[in-house]
Design a protein around this motif. Structure first.
Motif, mmCIF file in Angstrom:
data_model
loop_
_atom_site.group_PDB
_atom_site.id
_atom_site.type_symbol
_atom_site.label_atom_id
_atom_site.label_comp_id
_atom_site.label_asym_id
_atom_site.label_seq_id
_atom_site.Cartn_x
_atom_site.Cartn_y
_atom_site.Cartn_z
ATOM 1 N N THR A 1 0.842 -1.203 0.000
ATOM 2 C CA THR A 1 0.000 0.000 0.000
ATOM 3 C C THR A 1 0.875 1.251 0.000
ATOM 4 O OG1 THR A 1 -1.756 -1.126 1.227
ATOM 5 C CG2 THR A 1 -1.779 1.287 1.246
ATOM 6 N N GLU A 2 0.512 2.227 -0.814
ATOM 7 C CA GLU A 2 1.278 3.468 -0.860
ATOM 8 C C GLU A 2 1.020 4.279 0.408
ATOM 9 O OE1 GLU A 2 2.174 7.274 -3.812
ATOM 10 O OE2 GLU A 2 1.097 5.502 -4.561
ATOM 11 N N VAL A 3 2.101 4.827 0.961
ATOM 12 C CA VAL A 3 2.030 5.633 2.179
ATOM 13 C C VAL A 3 2.157 7.108 1.816
ATOM 14 C CG1 VAL A 3 3.098 6.128 4.417
ATOM 15 C CG2 VAL A 3 3.047 3.764 3.558
ATOM 16 N N HIS A 4 1.266 7.902 2.366
ATOM 17 C CA HIS A 4 1.328 9.361 2.242
ATOM 18 C C HIS A 4 1.530 9.940 3.644
ATOM 19 C CE1 HIS A 4 -0.347 9.630 -1.953
ATOM 20 N NE2 HIS A 4 -0.699 8.402 -1.623
ATOM 21 N N TYR A 5 2.083 11.147 3.701
ATOM 22 C CA TYR A 5 2.145 11.814 5.001
ATOM 23 C C TYR A 5 2.150 13.321 4.805
ATOM 24 C CZ TYR A 5 7.268 12.378 4.338
ATOM 25 O OH TYR A 5 8.525 12.696 3.859
ATOM 26 N N THR A 6 1.769 14.003 5.872
ATOM 27 C CA THR A 6 1.857 15.459 5.927
ATOM 28 C C THR A 6 2.646 15.839 7.175
ATOM 29 O OG1 THR A 6 -0.216 15.662 7.166
ATOM 30 C CG2 THR A 6 -0.354 15.756 4.768
ATOM 31 N N GLY A 7 3.243 17.006 7.137
ATOM 32 C CA GLY A 7 3.967 17.512 8.300
ATOM 33 C C GLY A 7 3.621 18.961 8.550
ATOM 34 N N VAL B 1 1.688 11.380 14.743
ATOM 35 C CA VAL B 1 2.883 11.392 15.603
ATOM 36 C C VAL B 1 3.191 12.857 15.941
ATOM 37 C CG1 VAL B 1 5.296 10.713 15.842
ATOM 38 C CG2 VAL B 1 3.740 9.327 14.431
ATOM 39 N N PRO B 2 2.814 13.318 17.133
ATOM 40 C CA PRO B 2 3.054 14.723 17.483
ATOM 41 C C PRO B 2 4.543 15.021 17.706
ATOM 42 C CG PRO B 2 1.343 13.729 18.870
ATOM 43 C CD PRO B 2 2.057 12.612 18.171
ATOM 44 N N HIS B 3 4.885 16.291 17.618
ATOM 45 C CA HIS B 3 6.229 16.760 17.956
ATOM 46 C C HIS B 3 6.137 18.215 18.415
ATOM 47 C CE1 HIS B 3 5.954 17.846 13.609
ATOM 48 N NE2 HIS B 3 6.573 18.944 14.014
ATOM 49 N N PHE B 4 7.270 18.850 18.616
ATOM 50 C CA PHE B 4 7.369 20.226 19.137
ATOM 51 C C PHE B 4 6.817 20.301 20.563
ATOM 52 C CE2 PHE B 4 8.486 23.919 16.311
ATOM 53 C CZ PHE B 4 8.965 24.725 17.333
ATOM 54 N N GLY C 1 3.262 20.309 16.937
ATOM 55 C CA GLY C 1 3.399 19.905 15.545
ATOM 56 C C GLY C 1 2.955 18.467 15.398
ATOM 57 N N ALA C 2 2.869 18.000 14.145
ATOM 58 C CA ALA C 2 2.457 16.609 13.929
ATOM 59 C C ALA C 2 2.900 16.136 12.556
ATOM 60 C CB ALA C 2 0.944 16.455 14.064
ATOM 61 N N THR C 3 3.341 14.882 12.513
ATOM 62 C CA THR C 3 3.502 14.151 11.267
ATOM 63 C C THR C 3 2.320 13.185 11.188
ATOM 64 O OG1 THR C 3 5.914 14.294 11.377
ATOM 65 C CG2 THR C 3 4.975 12.600 9.945
ATOM 66 N N VAL C 4 1.588 13.230 10.089
ATOM 67 C CA VAL C 4 0.358 12.444 9.949
ATOM 68 C C VAL C 4 0.519 11.494 8.768
ATOM 69 C CG1 VAL C 4 -2.131 12.544 9.657
ATOM 70 C CG2 VAL C 4 -0.956 14.412 10.831
ATOM 71 N N LEU C 5 0.445 10.202 9.042
ATOM 72 C CA LEU C 5 0.610 9.180 8.015
ATOM 73 C C LEU C 5 -0.747 8.578 7.662
ATOM 74 C CD1 LEU C 5 3.102 8.894 10.270
ATOM 75 C CD2 LEU C 5 3.880 7.182 8.628
ATOM 76 N N GLY C 6 -1.002 8.410 6.360
ATOM 77 C CA GLY C 6 -2.247 7.819 5.905
ATOM 78 C C GLY C 6 -2.075 7.138 4.569
#
Length: 516
Positions: A415-421, A459-462, A473-478
């Motif tokens: 499955t192809e993985v996308h993410y936003t940051g 996955v939160p950060h900051f 902040g957040a990195t969001v994988l979908g």
């Protein structure tokens, strides 16, 4: 000053490393080394070194790594436990990750660079240098100092620690300036906007250049870019020139308008005088078309034969505000121009490698689609450092044991993985929320928490900016851009709910307090 338990943490860390000679040692100082005016932009920017916790994920994904990282202010233990637990155990030899991971915190939340704070503690640096020396004497591999970007101050810190820097040598930094970027694009044959190729330090000189450019390309809007010391689109101003004369150009420059709201004209001119500036044609959105800002992230390091090798890490579509300020990113970049982004980036990276550049490299582009559907791609600038896309990308590389394809895609179990940051989940209502509170709430939401089997979740950060500034902040994988957007929306709903409950609790507590 260093936190009280820092000596004990160093002792425990070194004792474990000494007992496991197969471990390699990495020391990290993720200090952003931009100008003070640049660091003053945005909420909680001086706490941005906490984004460097992407390297803590490497402790989980790389069982042979021992990491010692500097931070200021201190990172809560709840965050450290959360980060170290995100990657599932990779085998029986994984052991207790906390013993291969030491956060060395300086109790200092002042508006100064992390590197500045550390240089005020020579005893701490000597202690870490001794640890590094003993590791080498045992025959263990010691990596260069991992940092966000090179600087003279970072060179001094590395020297105090007995290390080289992992990012590019300071002697090569001019290649990543605005003028250096444009010169390299010209040499490499990459399409880029009309403009100047050397930095000018005064308005009269800039006016002569602007008049010449207007004579060649016609009247219109032009960008002034401060040559160095700024990032995230902050060192920009726009001018409009109607006639190709020195007087008209000079008058326009005297009316220049910085694109960043918090930077005044006087501050911009001071930055121009100190660092110089280049001129570049402003390329707007075509009629009935659209404009995007793709980028590529690469790493230049030693290849198998000892010669420098270029690794394409990934491509992104950057999310920019109306003022061209960086807000976040989406992975991967659109397939409409991704191949061209990769080809152009590898070309320029080859030139950089031959010039002695090392470490992370970001290449920014402008993609414009005309009404006929064709895309025009122009190189914009180089960043010889970690970039806004580095944290989410390195996070995903550590979390997802998938396949990175030459065409810039990531797949996991077919499955192809996308993410936003993004670093921009900000609300005054979030002030006072503790990282531990958010982590507990996220753990109770399996639909939002990161799922390593599905390679999906938030996955939160900051983290250190949450309580004082209401920023996370957040990195969001979908599995699609829409899936990422939905997960981020639901995570913001979770934060809003936590903030509302906390406010209600505080109000109830206040209401029940007897009057003095």
């Amino acid at each position: 000053m260093p936190t009280p338990d820092i000596g004990q943490r160093i002792d425990l860390f070194e004792a474990y490393v000494a007992r496991h000679p197969q471990l390699r040692l990495r020391v990290s100082c993720p200090s952003q080394e931009f100008s003070d005016l640049e660091m003053a932009q945005g909420v909680g920017r001086w706490f941005s070194c906490v984004r460097g916790l992407w390297e803590s994920l490497d402790v989980g994904s790389q069982p042979d790594l021992a990491l010692l990282m500097f931070q200021a202010p201190a990172v809560p233990r709840s965050v450290e436990r959360y980060v170290l637990g995100l990657v599932p155990p990779v085998g029986p030899g994984d052991g207790d990750r906390s013993l291969r991971h030491a956060l060395l915190s300086v109790d200092d939340d002042s508006d100064r660079h992390l590197s500045e704070k550390l240089l005020e503690h020579p005893d701490l640096l000597l202690r870490v240098r001794a640890l590094v020396t003993r590791a080498r004497e045992r025959g263990q591999e010691v990596e260069p100092l991992s940092c966000y970007q090179a600087s003279d101050r970072m060179d001094e810190l590395a020297d105090r620690l007995g290390l080289d820097c992992r990012e590019t040598p300071t002697r090569t930094l001019d290649l990543g300036s605005k003028a250096g970027s444009r010169q390299l694009f010209r040499v490499a044959g990459l399409a880029h906007a009309p403009g100047t190729y050397t930095a000018a330090f005064g308005l009269p000189e800039l006016a002569r250049e602007l008049a010449d450019l207007t004579r060649s390309h016609g009247p219109g809007r032009w960008l002034l870019k401060i040559n160095e010391g700024y990032g995230s689109g902050h060192g920009l101003a726009v001018v409009t020139v109607t006639e190709p004369t020195h007087a008209t150009a000079l008058a326009a420059l005297r009316r220049l308008s910085p694109l960043t709201e918090n930077i005044s004209r006087a501050q911009f001119l001071a930055g121009l005088s100190a660092n110089g500036a280049i001129i570049e044609q402003y390329l707007g959105t075509p009629p009935a078309g659209e404009k995007r800002s793709p980028s590529a992230l690469l790493f230049i390091g030693p290849g198998p034969d000892g010669e420098p090798g270029v690794q394409l890490l990934g491509t992104h579509d950057q999310v920019l505000g109306e003022d061209l300020q960086y807000l976040g990113c989406r992975f991967p970049a659109s397939a409409a121009y991704r191949d061209a982004v990769i080809a152009m980036s590898l070309t320029v990276a080859g030139h950089l490698a031959r010039a002695g550049v090392r470490g992370h490299v970001g290449v920014d582009f402008l993609a414009r689609r005309d009404s006929d559907g064709r895309w025009d791609l122009r190189a914009v600038e180089l960043n010889l450092r970690q970039t806004g896309t580095t944290h989410p990308h390195r996070t995903v590389r550590a979390l997802v044991p998938g396949t990175w394809h030459d065409d810039g895609r990531l797949t996991h179990r077919g499955t192809e993985v996308h993410y936003t940051g993004t670093d921009g989940l900000i609300s005054p209502a979030y002030r006072g929320l503790s990282p531990a509170h958010v982590i507990r709430a996220l753990d109770g939401r399996p639909d939002l928490a990161f799922d390593p089997i599905r390679a999906r979740g938030v996955v939160p950060h900051f983290w250190t900016a949450l309580e004082p500034f209401g920023k996370l902040g957040a990195t969001v994988l979908g599995d699609s851009p829409d899936d990422c957007a939905l997960l981020q929306y639901r995570f913001v709903e979770l934060l809003d709910d936590l903030a509302a409950r906390a406010t209600g609790g505080r109000e109830r507590q206040h209401a029940g307090t007897p009057s003095p």
